[in-house]
Motif scaffolding. Sequence first.
Motif, PDB file in Angstrom:
ATOM      1  N   CYS A 214       0.829  -1.207   0.000  1.00  0.00           N
ATOM      2  CA  CYS A 214       0.000   0.000   0.000  1.00  0.00           C
ATOM      3  C   CYS A 214       0.864   1.258   0.000  1.00  0.00           C
ATOM      4  CB  CYS A 214      -0.928   0.001   1.204  1.00  0.00           C
ATOM      5  SG  CYS A 214      -2.234  -1.265   1.141  1.00  0.00           S
ATOM      6  N   ALA A 218       0.524   4.136  -2.965  1.00  0.00           N
ATOM      7  CA  ALA A 218       0.048   5.496  -2.668  1.00  0.00           C
ATOM      8  C   ALA A 218       1.148   6.510  -2.929  1.00  0.00           C
ATOM      9  CB  ALA A 218      -0.406   5.577  -1.212  1.00  0.00           C
ATOM     10  N   LEU A 223      -2.517   8.723  -6.666  1.00  0.00           N
ATOM     11  CA  LEU A 223      -3.272   7.855  -5.772  1.00  0.00           C
ATOM     12  C   LEU A 223      -3.001   8.288  -4.331  1.00  0.00           C
ATOM     13  CD1 LEU A 223      -5.171   5.465  -5.520  1.00  0.00           C
ATOM     14  CD2 LEU A 223      -3.191   3.937  -5.615  1.00  0.00           C
ATOM     15  N   VAL A 226      -4.708   4.696   0.017  1.00  0.00           N
ATOM     16  CA  VAL A 226      -4.921   3.274  -0.250  1.00  0.00           C
ATOM     17  C   VAL A 226      -5.237   2.589   1.073  1.00  0.00           C
ATOM     18  CG1 VAL A 226      -3.930   1.111  -1.086  1.00  0.00           C
ATOM     19  CG2 VAL A 226      -3.344   3.256  -2.222  1.00  0.00           C
ATOM     20  N   LEU A 311      -9.632  -3.822  -1.589  1.00  0.00           N
ATOM     21  CA  LEU A 311      -8.822  -2.615  -1.530  1.00  0.00           C
ATOM     22  C   LEU A 311      -9.692  -1.396  -1.814  1.00  0.00           C
ATOM     23  CD1 LEU A 311      -5.704  -3.739  -3.595  1.00  0.00           C
ATOM     24  CD2 LEU A 311      -5.742  -3.338  -1.132  1.00  0.00           C
ATOM     25  N   GLY A 313      -9.150   2.747  -2.860  1.00  0.00           N
ATOM     26  CA  GLY A 313      -8.222   3.799  -3.263  1.00  0.00           C
ATOM     27  C   GLY A 313      -8.952   5.111  -3.425  1.00  0.00           C
ATOM     28  N   MET A 328      -4.313   1.342  -8.840  1.00  0.00           N
ATOM     29  CA  MET A 328      -5.119   0.448  -8.025  1.00  0.00           C
ATOM     30  C   MET A 328      -5.242  -0.931  -8.680  1.00  0.00           C
ATOM     31  SD  MET A 328      -6.117   1.575  -5.113  1.00  0.00           S
ATOM     32  CE  MET A 328      -7.409   0.367  -4.792  1.00  0.00           C
TER      33      MET A 328
END
Length: 336
Positions: A214, A218, A223, A226, A311, A313, A328
């Motif tokens: 993660c 990120a 992004l 996460v 998950l 995001g 993602m």
Amino acid sequence: MSTFPRRPDELYVEVADHLGPEFGETRQACHDAMAKSTALRYLAHYSSAVFDFGMDALGDPPPAPDALPGTTRRDELKRLGRQLGFTVANLDRSLQEARTGRLIRTVVQTEDGAVFCDTVVPSENVVGLVVDRSATEHPEVPLASAPDVRAADRAVAELASTLRAQVRLPSLNPGGWEAADLVEPIRSIGSAPEPVTTVLAGPGEDTDRLVSACTRAARPEDLHLVAYCSQGELPVMVDHLDHPSLSPFFTQIAVETRRRFYQGFSRELGALAHRLNRTTSTALGGVLVRLVLDVEMGAIYFYRLGPGDYLVGVTIDQNRVSAADDRMAALALELR
């Protein structure tokens, strides 16, 4: 309803009885979108969740004169569009708490295909459907990159922008594709802070792997958050919401307030995905594997990993919606 069957190699068009000539340009734009995108199998227009017209390349014959209403595949797709309209309206109200604008594009992707619901103006939606089994036939392909899904997604997004232009409104850039190549590097303001990492899971090899994955995914460029969720809990979350380059996105809400919203909403996404899976199961089939809630300022992503595990995001930059989705998809592929 009035129906206009075409030759087998042309589109089948169904029009609601209430439709008048004022929908002429709208119908033409939808027809052009279907003609342009061979990936789209079905496209319909709704006003306040009421079916206005639809067109498809399903190849199904016209209904028999004595057919019972509501029994054909096209009837099922019309019901799906209505249900999505109600769902989008309810989600839009929930997402207002994050102060990231209205919900403008919703993507529900299963193992067998995807449905897209894009908002033109409040209460006016276009709904498109594609069949693409890349998720099961080619598990090495990231979900967001499945060719037919991506092509159909962009076609519906472009259509929504075209319909807004007809009433002299600017594009909301659904999907972020219109500006994806124009994004400038993030501004460097002093030393960049470390991401905020929340770990509620117990120590162990699996936890370390999740945190590491993660953290790599990120980043402040696109992004921004996460999270890994399991059975309604949030064991791991990593975010860059405190990064100085993102400060213009927080003039109406504090960073910590928005962070708490995403923490709570992430826990609820599993139940939402389950409900949407039931909604789409008859018309689309397969298990829901990806969900995108694209708002005016960014998007929230859901990627299924396994039963009860998924998950989440987040990006808050509309120009980076597509790039964040790709990150993602790659992360989900890594953790499957």
